[in-house]
Design a protein around this motif. Structure first.
Motif, PDB file in Angstrom:
ATOM      1  N   TYR A 294      42.150  53.964  84.368  1.00 22.01           N
ATOM      2  CA  TYR A 294      40.850  53.342  84.606  1.00 22.01           C
ATOM      3  C   TYR A 294      39.874  53.627  83.461  1.00 22.01           C
ATOM      4  O   TYR A 294      40.178  54.350  82.527  1.00 22.01           O
ATOM      5  CB  TYR A 294      40.254  53.761  85.945  1.00 22.01           C
ATOM      6  CG  TYR A 294      41.098  53.340  87.121  1.00 22.01           C
ATOM      7  CD1 TYR A 294      41.296  51.999  87.411  1.00 22.01           C
ATOM      8  CD2 TYR A 294      41.735  54.290  87.911  1.00 22.01           C
ATOM      9  CE1 TYR A 294      42.085  51.606  88.472  1.00 22.01           C
ATOM     10  CE2 TYR A 294      42.539  53.908  88.986  1.00 22.01           C
ATOM     11  CZ  TYR A 294      42.708  52.561  89.252  1.00 22.01           C
ATOM     12  OH  TYR A 294      43.499  52.166  90.294  1.00 22.01           O
ATOM     13  N   PHE A 295      38.670  53.058  83.583  1.00 22.53           N
ATOM     14  CA  PHE A 295      37.750  53.086  82.443  1.00 22.53           C
ATOM     15  C   PHE A 295      36.827  54.297  82.423  1.00 22.53           C
ATOM     16  O   PHE A 295      36.035  54.457  81.500  1.00 22.53           O
ATOM     17  CB  PHE A 295      36.938  51.789  82.366  1.00 22.53           C
ATOM     18  CG  PHE A 295      36.089  51.480  83.578  1.00 22.53           C
ATOM     19  CD1 PHE A 295      34.733  51.761  83.590  1.00 22.53           C
ATOM     20  CD2 PHE A 295      36.652  50.883  84.689  1.00 22.53           C
ATOM     21  CE1 PHE A 295      33.955  51.444  84.695  1.00 22.53           C
ATOM     22  CE2 PHE A 295      35.880  50.547  85.795  1.00 22.53           C
ATOM     23  CZ  PHE A 295      34.529  50.841  85.806  1.00 22.53           C
ATOM     24  N   LYS A 320      43.874  59.744  76.622  1.00 18.66           N
ATOM     25  CA  LYS A 320      42.796  58.756  76.743  1.00 18.66           C
ATOM     26  C   LYS A 320      42.658  57.940  75.466  1.00 18.66           C
ATOM     27  O   LYS A 320      42.392  56.724  75.518  1.00 18.66           O
ATOM     28  CB  LYS A 320      41.469  59.452  77.069  1.00 18.66           C
ATOM     29  CG  LYS A 320      40.368  58.497  77.526  1.00 18.66           C
ATOM     30  CD  LYS A 320      40.751  57.811  78.830  1.00 18.66           C
ATOM     31  CE  LYS A 320      39.650  56.896  79.324  1.00 18.66           C
ATOM     32  NZ  LYS A 320      40.066  56.194  80.570  1.00 18.66           N
ATOM     33  N   ILE A 321      42.829  58.579  74.316  1.00 11.09           N
ATOM     34  CA  ILE A 321      42.800  57.832  73.054  1.00 11.09           C
ATOM     35  C   ILE A 321      43.897  56.768  73.051  1.00 11.09           C
ATOM     36  O   ILE A 321      43.658  55.599  72.734  1.00 11.09           O
ATOM     37  CB  ILE A 321      42.973  58.782  71.850  1.00 11.09           C
ATOM     38  CG1 ILE A 321      41.728  59.666  71.681  1.00 11.09           C
ATOM     39  CG2 ILE A 321      43.224  57.989  70.575  1.00 11.09           C
ATOM     40  CD1 ILE A 321      41.883  60.731  70.608  1.00 11.09           C
ATOM     41  N   ILE A 338      32.360  52.793  78.107  1.00  9.79           N
ATOM     42  CA  ILE A 338      32.495  53.853  79.107  1.00  9.79           C
ATOM     43  C   ILE A 338      33.718  54.726  78.811  1.00  9.79           C
ATOM     44  O   ILE A 338      33.630  55.958  78.922  1.00  9.79           O
ATOM     45  CB  ILE A 338      32.564  53.274  80.528  1.00  9.79           C
ATOM     46  CG1 ILE A 338      31.299  52.484  80.847  1.00  9.79           C
ATOM     47  CG2 ILE A 338      32.740  54.398  81.558  1.00  9.79           C
ATOM     48  CD1 ILE A 338      30.034  53.293  80.861  1.00  9.79           C
ATOM     49  N   PRO A 339      34.874  54.164  78.432  1.00  7.41           N
ATOM     50  CA  PRO A 339      35.990  55.036  78.036  1.00  7.41           C
ATOM     51  C   PRO A 339      35.637  55.986  76.888  1.00  7.41           C
ATOM     52  O   PRO A 339      36.098  57.127  76.864  1.00  7.41           O
ATOM     53  CB  PRO A 339      37.077  54.036  77.607  1.00  7.41           C
ATOM     54  CG  PRO A 339      36.804  52.831  78.435  1.00  7.41           C
ATOM     55  CD  PRO A 339      35.309  52.752  78.523  1.00  7.41           C
ATOM     56  N   LEU A 340      34.813  55.523  75.949  1.00  3.48           N
ATOM     57  CA  LEU A 340      34.386  56.411  74.858  1.00  3.48           C
ATOM     58  C   LEU A 340      33.505  57.537  75.389  1.00  3.48           C
ATOM     59  O   LEU A 340      33.615  58.685  74.946  1.00  3.48           O
ATOM     60  CB  LEU A 340      33.649  55.622  73.784  1.00  3.48           C
ATOM     61  CG  LEU A 340      34.503  54.709  72.896  1.00  3.48           C
ATOM     62  CD1 LEU A 340      33.613  53.919  71.942  1.00  3.48           C
ATOM     63  CD2 LEU A 340      35.535  55.507  72.106  1.00  3.48           C
ATOM     64  N   PHE A 341      32.616  57.218  76.326  1.00  8.90           N
ATOM     65  CA  PHE A 341      31.795  58.264  76.937  1.00  8.90           C
ATOM     66  C   PHE A 341      32.682  59.292  77.647  1.00  8.90           C
ATOM     67  O   PHE A 341      32.457  60.505  77.555  1.00  8.90           O
ATOM     68  CB  PHE A 341      30.801  57.660  77.927  1.00  8.90           C
ATOM     69  CG  PHE A 341      29.615  56.978  77.281  1.00  8.90           C
ATOM     70  CD1 PHE A 341      29.183  57.342  76.016  1.00  8.90           C
ATOM     71  CD2 PHE A 341      28.927  55.982  77.952  1.00  8.90           C
ATOM     72  CE1 PHE A 341      28.094  56.725  75.419  1.00  8.90           C
ATOM     73  CE2 PHE A 341      27.834  55.360  77.368  1.00  8.90           C
ATOM     74  CZ  PHE A 341      27.419  55.730  76.099  1.00  8.90           C
ATOM     75  N   PHE A 342      33.687  58.807  78.371  1.00 10.15           N
ATOM     76  CA  PHE A 342      34.621  59.703  79.054  1.00 10.15           C
ATOM     77  C   PHE A 342      35.336  60.592  78.040  1.00 10.15           C
ATOM     78  O   PHE A 342      35.481  61.810  78.235  1.00 10.15           O
ATOM     79  CB  PHE A 342      35.630  58.887  79.852  1.00 10.15           C
ATOM     80  CG  PHE A 342      36.683  59.713  80.538  1.00 10.15           C
ATOM     81  CD1 PHE A 342      36.499  60.168  81.829  1.00 10.15           C
ATOM     82  CD2 PHE A 342      37.872  60.036  79.887  1.00 10.15           C
ATOM     83  CE1 PHE A 342      37.476  60.938  82.470  1.00 10.15           C
ATOM     84  CE2 PHE A 342      38.845  60.804  80.512  1.00 10.15           C
ATOM     85  CZ  PHE A 342      38.650  61.252  81.810  1.00 10.15           C
TER      86      PHE A 342
END
Length: 423
Positions: A294-295, A320-321, A338-342
């Motif tokens: 998920y994102f 995640k990368i 949002i994935p970058l924030f995570f």
């Protein structure tokens, strides 16, 4: 009949270009048009989010080994949607059209974008709904402008206003969403389309209210960050130091995306095959590291609530990368903000595991700001968005970290159209 409709459109356009005669304030009928675009954007975003939550509830029940075939099938079905309904493009195309095609975002492929992105995001792709909604709502702004026969900067401004309302609905930050819609259009200059700033702000505020009314999502920080004590002067320097780690991961992410993009671009197979392969890869990663699925909207709160070992966090960063890179390069639809924030939050927890005496919220928000500013080239809006979404109200340390990521980013941006390359 066509002549009468054209005359009515021209009359309405002329009326919109002049202030209300009875109004002594700085207020024009264009304001009402900006509000209308924001309302439409809020409705679209609210309905999209409602459907997405329903699909997430159903598909999130698939766990373990079932994730792998589910995501391969999700990629295949989304690819077939794009194959038969048309390719809606990605963020590169949006930026390219805003900059080089007078701001025209064509709505003809919106059904393809909506259906394919819902499948991709709900099945577990590491990309969020911001990019699909920006395309759909921005093109709606273009559609309204063309119906009213608006041209030039008026048309571009309505497209950007639609984009801003979509960003704002998902991020919950009208000012940050407005600036993000402007800032992401160029790798250096936030004010290139300064005429669109007020339309973007007005549409963002209107869209945000409608989105909240539809989704009942609530007002306040998106994530439950630890409280940050009163800032000290040293915190500004620490923020830049932590930002170095976030920026380094940003470089790794950009390098990984470029390598995988080259591989998928050279593969002479239909898009649904590429997306099925991408889904298979993302599914395998999600099977071994479920938190990479998920994102990251809900998953980031899991990071904040539960203790994780240093070894797991390092594995999570790598997973995640790879998951996000496979998502954005194999044709899966969605945005990577949002994935970058995570990812930045996970990097921050790695640093805190190594140096537990350091300030956790400062570390995390600095890494989040740096990695997003490095990849998207949006330092100002990133700082505002994070201050709103995390409840980290000390703005200056975030700004230091965000600028560090921006100025230490690779010379060539990940989004090629930011640099001025025509698509």
């Amino acid at each position: 009949m066509d002549f009468k409709r054209r005359r009515l459109a021209v009359t309405l356009r002329n009326q919109l270009n002049y202030p209300l005669q009875f109004n002594p304030f700085v207020f024009s009928k264009m304001f009402l048009l900006w509000v209308a675009v924001g309302i439409v954007g809020g409705i679209i975003a609210g309905l999209y989010w409602t459907v997405l939550e329903g699909l997430l509830h159903v598909l999130s029940q698939f766990q373990g080994l079932y994730v792998i075939p589910l995501m391969a099938l999700g990629g295949l079905l989304a690819g077939l949607v794009i194959h038969f309904l048309g390719d809606p493009g990605e963020m590169d195309l949006i930026v390219n059209n805003i900059r080089f095609k007078g701001g025209r975002l064509e709505p003809k492929n919106n059904p393809s974008m909506v259906f394919s992105s819902l499948l991709c995001i709900a099945s577990g792709g590491s990309a969020g709904p911001e990019a699909p909604l920006v395309q759909v709502v921005g093109s709606t702004g273009t559609f309204i402008a063309k119906k009213l026969r608006l041209k030039g900067e008026d048309l571009r401004s309505l497209s950007i206003a639609g984009m801003a309302s979509a960003f704002t609905a998902l991020f919950g930050a009208p000012l940050g969403g407005s600036l993000f819609a402007l800032e992401i259009l160029h790798h250096k200059h936030i004010t290139e389309y300064y005429q669109a700033l007020m339309p973007a702000l007005v549409a963002s505020c209107a869209g945000y209210v409608i989105f909240i009314l539809i989704t009942h999502i609530g007002i306040g920080p998106t994530w439950d960050f630890p409280l940050y004590a009163a800032p000290e002067l040293n915190d500004f320097f620490y923020a830049m130091l932590y930002a170095l780690a976030g920026t380094a991961i940003g470089w790794v992410f950009i390098f990984t995306v470029r390598k995988l993009r080259g591989i998928f671009e050279h593969a002479k197979v239909p898009i649904y095959i590429k997306m099925a392969i991408g889904g298979l890869a993302i599914g395998i990663i999600a099977y071994y590291v479920p938190l990479s699925r998920y994102f990251g909207h809900e998953q980031l709160n899991v990071l904040l609530e539960e203790p994780f070992s240093l070894q797991f966090l390092l594995v999570l960063v790598v997973a995640k990368i790879l998951a996000t890179a496979f998502t954005v390069t194999s044709g899966w639809r969605g945005g990577f903000i949002i994935p970058l924030f995570f990812l930045g939050a996970a990097v921050g927890l790695v640093i805190h595991n190594l140096f537990p005496e350091q300030n956790l919220p400062l570390i995390m928000v600095s890494c989040m700001a740096a990695i997003n500013a490095c990849v998207t080239r949006t330092p100002i809006s990133t700082a505002i968005l994070l201050a709103t979404m995390t409840g980290f109200h000390q703005f200056i340390p975030i700004m230091f970290a965000s600028l560090t990521g921006f100025f230490l980013a690779p010379k060539t941006p990940l989004i090629n159209a930011q640099l001025g390359i025509r698509e």
